[in-house]
Motif scaffolding. Structure first.
Motif, PDB file in Angstrom:
ATOM      1  N   LEU A   3     -58.684 -41.079  10.949  1.00  0.00           N
ATOM      2  CA  LEU A   3     -59.706 -41.417   9.756  1.00  0.00           C
ATOM      3  C   LEU A   3     -61.000 -41.530  10.240  1.00  0.00           C
ATOM      4  N   GLY A   4     -61.107 -42.016  11.927  1.00  0.00           N
ATOM      5  CA  GLY A   4     -62.150 -42.486  12.525  1.00  0.00           C
ATOM      6  C   GLY A   4     -62.754 -41.629  13.655  1.00  0.00           C
ATOM      7  N   SER A   5     -62.156 -40.384  13.916  1.00  0.00           N
ATOM      8  CA  SER A   5     -62.662 -39.559  14.990  1.00  0.00           C
ATOM      9  C   SER A   5     -64.078 -39.160  14.738  1.00  0.00           C
ATOM     10  N   ARG A   6     -65.073 -39.683  15.348  1.00  0.00           N
ATOM     11  CA  ARG A   6     -66.428 -39.396  15.066  1.00  0.00           C
ATOM     12  C   ARG A   6     -66.744 -37.662  15.431  1.00  0.00           C
ATOM     13  N   GLY A   7     -66.010 -37.180  16.519  1.00  0.00           N
ATOM     14  CA  GLY A   7     -66.062 -35.936  16.862  1.00  0.00           C
ATOM     15  C   GLY A   7     -65.489 -35.029  16.164  1.00  0.00           C
ATOM     16  N   GLY A   8     -64.577 -35.250  15.048  1.00  0.00           N
ATOM     17  CA  GLY A   8     -63.842 -34.431  14.478  1.00  0.00           C
ATOM     18  C   GLY A   8     -62.353 -34.769  14.421  1.00  0.00           C
ATOM     19  N   THR A   9     -61.797 -35.010  13.316  1.00  0.00           N
ATOM     20  CA  THR A   9     -60.366 -35.313  13.321  1.00  0.00           C
ATOM     21  C   THR A   9     -59.365 -34.388  14.275  1.00  0.00           C
ATOM     22  N   TRP A  10     -59.786 -32.787  14.366  1.00  0.00           N
ATOM     23  CA  TRP A  10     -59.056 -32.064  15.012  1.00  0.00           C
ATOM     24  C   TRP A  10     -59.208 -32.340  16.545  1.00  0.00           C
ATOM     25  N   GLN A  11     -60.150 -32.734  16.902  1.00  0.00           N
ATOM     26  CA  GLN A  11     -60.396 -33.003  18.361  1.00  0.00           C
ATOM     27  C   GLN A  11     -59.668 -34.304  18.462  1.00  0.00           C
ATOM     28  N   GLY A  12     -59.902 -35.327  17.741  1.00  0.00           N
ATOM     29  CA  GLY A  12     -59.284 -36.689  17.859  1.00  0.00           C
ATOM     30  C   GLY A  12     -57.666 -36.656  18.025  1.00  0.00           C
ATOM     31  N   VAL A  13     -57.066 -35.828  17.103  1.00  0.00           N
ATOM     32  CA  VAL A  13     -55.630 -35.707  17.278  1.00  0.00           C
ATOM     33  C   VAL A  13     -55.233 -34.809  18.400  1.00  0.00           C
ATOM     34  N   ILE A  14     -55.921 -33.862  18.907  1.00  0.00           N
ATOM     35  CA  ILE A  14     -55.660 -33.138  19.995  1.00  0.00           C
ATOM     36  C   ILE A  14     -55.928 -34.097  21.395  1.00  0.00           C
ATOM     37  N   ILE A  15     -56.789 -34.995  21.192  1.00  0.00           N
ATOM     38  CA  ILE A  15     -56.807 -35.862  22.283  1.00  0.00           C
ATOM     39  C   ILE A  15     -55.339 -36.565  22.722  1.00  0.00           C
ATOM     40  N   LEU A  16     -54.871 -37.335  21.526  1.00  0.00           N
ATOM     41  CA  LEU A  16     -53.841 -37.751  21.547  1.00  0.00           C
ATOM     42  C   LEU A  16     -52.447 -36.990  22.006  1.00  0.00           C
ATOM     43  N   ALA A  17     -52.404 -35.621  21.538  1.00  0.00           N
ATOM     44  CA  ALA A  17     -51.491 -34.549  21.824  1.00  0.00           C
ATOM     45  C   ALA A  17     -51.446 -34.307  23.408  1.00  0.00           C
ATOM     46  N   THR A  18     -52.806 -34.445  23.827  1.00  0.00           N
ATOM     47  CA  THR A  18     -52.954 -33.992  25.210  1.00  0.00           C
ATOM     48  C   THR A  18     -52.371 -35.171  25.974  1.00  0.00           C
ATOM     49  N   MET A  19     -52.539 -36.525  25.743  1.00  0.00           N
ATOM     50  CA  MET A  19     -52.189 -37.514  26.405  1.00  0.00           C
ATOM     51  C   MET A  19     -50.654 -37.763  26.530  1.00  0.00           C
ATOM     52  N   PHE A  20     -50.247 -37.237  25.088  1.00  0.00           N
ATOM     53  CA  PHE A  20     -48.396 -37.266  25.284  1.00  0.00           C
ATOM     54  C   PHE A  20     -48.057 -36.137  25.983  1.00  0.00           C
ATOM     55  N   ALA A  21     -48.832 -34.964  26.031  1.00  0.00           N
ATOM     56  CA  ALA A  21     -48.309 -33.902  26.846  1.00  0.00           C
ATOM     57  C   ALA A  21     -48.177 -34.245  28.271  1.00  0.00           C
ATOM     58  N   GLY A  22     -49.194 -35.099  28.702  1.00  0.00           N
ATOM     59  CA  GLY A  22     -49.280 -35.670  30.146  1.00  0.00           C
ATOM     60  C   GLY A  22     -47.855 -36.481  30.318  1.00  0.00           C
ATOM     61  N   THR A  23     -47.604 -37.347  29.366  1.00  0.00           N
ATOM     62  CA  THR A  23     -46.397 -38.205  29.270  1.00  0.00           C
ATOM     63  C   THR A  23     -45.048 -37.109  29.318  1.00  0.00           C
ATOM     64  N   ALA A  24     -45.037 -36.164  28.917  1.00  0.00           N
ATOM     65  CA  ALA A  24     -43.850 -35.124  28.734  1.00  0.00           C
ATOM     66  C   ALA A  24     -43.642 -34.968  30.153  1.00  0.00           C
ATOM     67  N   VAL A  25     -44.713 -34.340  31.014  1.00  0.00           N
ATOM     68  CA  VAL A  25     -44.696 -33.967  32.238  1.00  0.00           C
ATOM     69  C   VAL A  25     -44.199 -35.124  33.076  1.00  0.00           C
ATOM     70  N   TYR A  26     -44.665 -36.266  33.000  1.00  0.00           N
ATOM     71  CA  TYR A  26     -44.003 -37.443  33.531  1.00  0.00           C
ATOM     72  C   TYR A  26     -42.478 -37.578  33.232  1.00  0.00           C
ATOM     73  N   ARG A  27     -42.180 -37.348  32.306  1.00  0.00           N
ATOM     74  CA  ARG A  27     -40.709 -37.521  31.744  1.00  0.00           C
ATOM     75  C   ARG A  27     -39.791 -36.383  32.254  1.00  0.00           C
ATOM     76  N   ALA A  28     -40.489 -35.312  32.210  1.00  0.00           N
ATOM     77  CA  ALA A  28     -39.628 -34.044  32.992  1.00  0.00           C
ATOM     78  C   ALA A  28     -39.432 -34.144  34.358  1.00  0.00           C
ATOM     79  N   GLU A  29     -40.523 -34.825  35.034  1.00  0.00           N
ATOM     80  CA  GLU A  29     -40.336 -35.168  36.504  1.00  0.00           C
ATOM     81  C   GLU A  29     -39.273 -36.094  36.942  1.00  0.00           C
ATOM     82  N   GLN A  30     -39.006 -37.127  35.783  1.00  0.00           N
ATOM     83  CA  GLN A  30     -37.887 -38.195  36.105  1.00  0.00           C
ATOM     84  C   GLN A  30     -36.819 -37.587  35.595  1.00  0.00           C
TER      85      GLN A  30
END
Length: 383
Positions: A232-259
């Motif tokens: 509801l609050g992403s000033r750059g646009g909801t699409w960009q805001g949710v993609i930022i979260l997806a990007t961070m969780f993608a980084g987490t997925a890389v960590y979990r695959a390594e573990q």
């Protein structure tokens, strides 16, 4: 000189160039706008830098949380890692404004001062549509949202689902972004911003001070509030805001695959989903190349993570938060680009040694002193 390979050396080797890319993006537009316009229409170096940061945070933050296994320790560590330098930079910004060196932040006088303080101190000002004391702190709002979500998932034993969360967020970003192209929390919604900001503070406080069910409820409430704020609050646009979260969780997925807690194909799909759905998130020809190169730089550094890195490169990563936070202030205090570049790194090294490092040490001592009560530790997530 080379730095022996270490668990975090490759991440520091990413942080340094990412911070410098953001600083050069702003310095280019300030000091050499004609030349920089040619660079920026091909690739947005600022976007490249912040997406590298988001991937790095996605990789390391859940690892830090799970290593401690203690929600109170996690929030204490984050507070002493970020707030001392943040408060220092805010004070410096106001002093420079008062001296006439720095222009007043846009919109600062149009909203209640206490509300602006709440937004900036909680690092949620971007998602609450409040003026930022320092412009680049918009990225900290997404970092804070990610912390809240990670804590919530950890508390309810779902932290291992990073790949699935990244994929769902990436796929949902497109339709949600099309339905809500702009922030639903308006620039004059003082009551809504105050209530949401205070609700996040209460959720974190309950997570830190509560026990058992109360602590879990606080963590879960914080995660739900974070997701709502990004949508509801992403000033750059909801699409960009949710993609930022997806990007961070993608980084987490890389960590979990390594573990070894998830499969490598699952992590690959998570990364591909975040990248694929993120490319059309902004109608700017410089956006897509920046995103592709950010993911590419992360992949390259990950592939080389067991190699040696130049000490100066990892050293830049260590002071990257100071570089990132102080450079907007130095832009106005510097007469030209050479002076800006000559002063920025020594100044950042000084603030790291005088402010950041002592605060981190104090935070670690406080965490260690609170380890005596076994009831404070939260159970680890399932593997």
């Amino acid at each position: 000189m080379l730095l022996a390979p270490a668990r975090l050396a490759w991440l520091d080797a990413l942080r340094g160039p990412a911070a410098l890319a953001v600083t050069m993006h702003h310095a280019g537009w300030t000091f050499i706008p004609g030349i920089w316009a040619e660079v920026d229409r091909r690739i947005d170096l600022g976007t490249w830098g912040v997406f590298v940061f988001f991937l790095v945070s996605g990789y390391i933050i859940p690892a830090s949380l799970e290593r401690r296994g203690d929600l109170r320790a996690f929030w204490t560590g984050r507070a002493f890692r970020l707030l001392p330098l943040l408060l220092t930079a805010f004070c410096l910004a106001f002093l420079l404004v008062a001296a006439g060196v720095l222009p007043a932040p846009p919109g600062l006088g149009e909203r209640p001062p206490l509300l602006v303080a709440l937004g900036n101190l909680t690092m949620l000002q971007e998602l609450l549509n409040l003026p930022a004391v320092i412009s680049v702190t918009w990225t900290l709002s997404y970092e804070m949202a990610f912390y809240l979500l990670c804590v919530a998932l950890f508390a309810v034993r779902q932290a291992h689902r990073s790949a699935g969360i990244a994929i769902v967020l990436a796929l949902l970003a497109v339709p949600i972004g099309l339905l809500l192209p702009r922030a639903a929390i308006g620039g004059g919604a003082d009551l809504a911003a105050a209530l949401l900001g205070l609700a996040v503070v209460a959720a974190v406080a309950l997570t830190v001070l509560g026990r058992g069910t109360a602590r879990t409820a606080g963590a879960l409430a914080g995660g739900l509030l974070a997701l709502a704020l990004v949508i509801l609050g992403s000033r750059g646009g909801t699409w960009q805001g949710v993609i930022i979260l997806a990007t961070m969780f993608a980084g987490t997925a890389v960590y979990r695959a390594e573990q070894g807690t998830i499969s490598r194909p699952a992590a690959t799909v998570a990364v591909a989903a975040a990248l694929g759905c993120g490319l059309p998130a902004k109608a700017d020809p410089a956006w897509a190349p920046a995103i592709v190169l950010a993911f590419g730089a992360f992949a390259l550094a990950y592939a080389l993570r067991r190699r040696r890195f130049p000490r100066w490169l990892a050293g830049l990563g260590v002071i990257s938060f100071s570089l990132y936070l102080l450079h907007p202030l130095l832009l106005y205090a510097s007469p030209n680009l050479p002076v800006y570049l000559l002063v920025l790194i020594p100044l950042s090294l000084l603030t790291y040694r005088v402010i950041e490092l002592p605060a981190q040490r104090l935070g670690r001592r406080l965490i260690a002193s609170g380890r005596g009560d076994p009831a404070e530790a939260s159970p680890p997530p399932p593997r």
